[in-house]
Design a protein around this motif. Sequence first.
Motif, short mmCIF file in Angstrom:
data_model
loop_
_atom_site.label_atom_id
_atom_site.label_comp_id
_atom_site.label_asym_id
_atom_site.label_seq_id
_atom_site.Cartn_x
_atom_site.Cartn_y
_atom_site.Cartn_z
N PHE A 55 40.12 47.58 56.38
CA PHE A 55 40.54 46.28 56.92
C PHE A 55 39.75 45.15 56.25
CE2 PHE A 55 40.19 42.68 59.73
CZ PHE A 55 41.51 42.45 60.12
N ASP A 56 38.44 45.32 56.16
CA ASP A 56 37.61 44.27 55.55
C ASP A 56 38.00 44.04 54.10
OD1 ASP A 56 36.29 43.95 57.92
OD2 ASP A 56 34.49 45.05 57.32
N TYR A 57 38.35 45.09 53.40
CA TYR A 57 38.78 44.94 52.01
C TYR A 57 40.06 44.11 51.94
CZ TYR A 57 39.82 46.05 47.15
OH TYR A 57 40.08 45.93 45.80
N ILE A 58 41.03 44.48 52.76
CA ILE A 58 42.31 43.75 52.77
C ILE A 58 42.11 42.30 53.17
CG2 ILE A 58 44.52 43.56 53.99
CD1 ILE A 58 44.61 46.63 54.03
N ASN A 59 41.25 42.08 54.16
CA ASN A 59 41.07 40.73 54.70
C ASN A 59 40.28 39.82 53.77
OD1 ASN A 59 41.96 39.30 57.01
ND2 ASN A 59 39.84 39.18 57.76
N THR A 60 39.62 40.39 52.78
CA THR A 60 38.83 39.57 51.85
C THR A 60 39.44 39.54 50.44
OG1 THR A 60 37.40 41.48 51.40
CG2 THR A 60 36.67 39.91 53.08
N HIS A 61 40.64 40.08 50.30
CA HIS A 61 41.32 40.08 49.01
C HIS A 61 42.74 39.54 49.20
CE1 HIS A 61 38.06 42.86 48.13
NE2 HIS A 61 38.31 42.72 46.84
#
Length: 459
Positions: free
Chosen positions: A358-364
């Motif tokens: 989730f953090d990866y998706i939310n920061t890319h």
Amino acid sequence: MDYTMRKLQFPFFLASIFTSLFLLLTAGSSFAIERQPNADYHARREALAKKAAGVVVLFAATENEGPNDLYGFRQDDNFYYLSGLSEPGSALLIASAAEAKGDAPARVYTEILYLPPRNLTQEKWTGPKLGAGNPEAPKITGFDHVEDMAQLPNDVARYVGGARPAVYTDVAASGETSPSAQPLAFLKRLNAYLFFQDVKPMIGSLRTAKDAGEVALIRKAVDASVAAHFAAFKAVKPGVNEREISALMQYEWGKRGCERVAYAPIVGSGYYSTVLHYSDDDKVMKSGDVVVIDAAGEYSMYASDITRTLPISGHFTARQREVYDIVLGAQKAAADAFVSGKSTMKRDDPASLYKVAFDYINTHGKDLHGEPLGKYFIHGLGHPVGLNVHDATDYDAPLGPGQVFTIEPGIYIPEENLGVRIEDDYYVDADGKLIKLSGALPSKADEVERLMKAVANAQ
């Protein structure tokens, strides 16, 4: 899929009786149920007896009832896990060893398989069955004792005692169905004091870690499904109906030994690439869109679960590739973060792989309004796979050796008619290493385009 989804034959002559049953129960052919050795199922029954420290009674599914009437007979998962038998209408009793207590005598470990009486007239319609009167039944089934179903009530009374006699069994939760419901009601009428306790959490705990035989069967389901996805890579193009792709894939894994779909196939293009439960599979695919193909087969009762997102025209647009690469990056980030015995799929756990993805998706990347993409990842990251595509498990246990599960991040943006999901099956080996079972199927955008281009050029 991480979200909740909609997934012995005997002729009448004695010589053929033994031949047919032996072949079905032991055959390794890709065109019959491939069964593990009897010892594997026996070991599971003994393990359950130790957990329950009491009496377990479990009933098989029946023929011509519910979905089995339309799609053909499929055995209940838990019953199959403990028996390896596809006999409809059967039952099992497992009684753990117990020391003498009060008036109750000591008891040795006991396991009994109960088979319904043979009905030769009905067998002309449904096929010959194994009967308790067959002297080879214990050897064939691997049970210490095989009895006629009529003996079950007497044995329950014999092995269950105390002021409030308890039986561990398949107790259906509210809104659920269970093959045990009717026979348990019958036992209750015979003994009003009988008390039923749910055995499913105990069996789920046992099913959490797969043994080597189970992993081998899951690998075969995965390999057949990978081949089906390769066929889809070749067939996807503008003007093709989604249903053609679904039918093609079912043919491809079917000819490799899968007896059925592991769940209702999803082939959703355009706007329907963003609809998680889409199952109509009836739209004509259009150039410029992507198609999400979430489809896999079941081999000898064991499921697989694979998703790929393909550009229908053979190449991604810049925006499609951007979102695709973010989803793939999230999957890789979660896999790279895996630590055996610590990682979980829970959303609120500090060791959650979901949080990593989730953090990866939310920061890319951003949506068309400049907002982060995290809100478009609307389902969990993964789930266990085994006898069921959403397999029974101990959800409190961290991911560790023997576990098979999916990692499947996704981004779904209805406003852009753009949905991307990439899903693979993973296994944790005895050393705690994460193995990508479906790794033979390309997932990088360049690899996908290259394969589709090669097919187009060859046509």
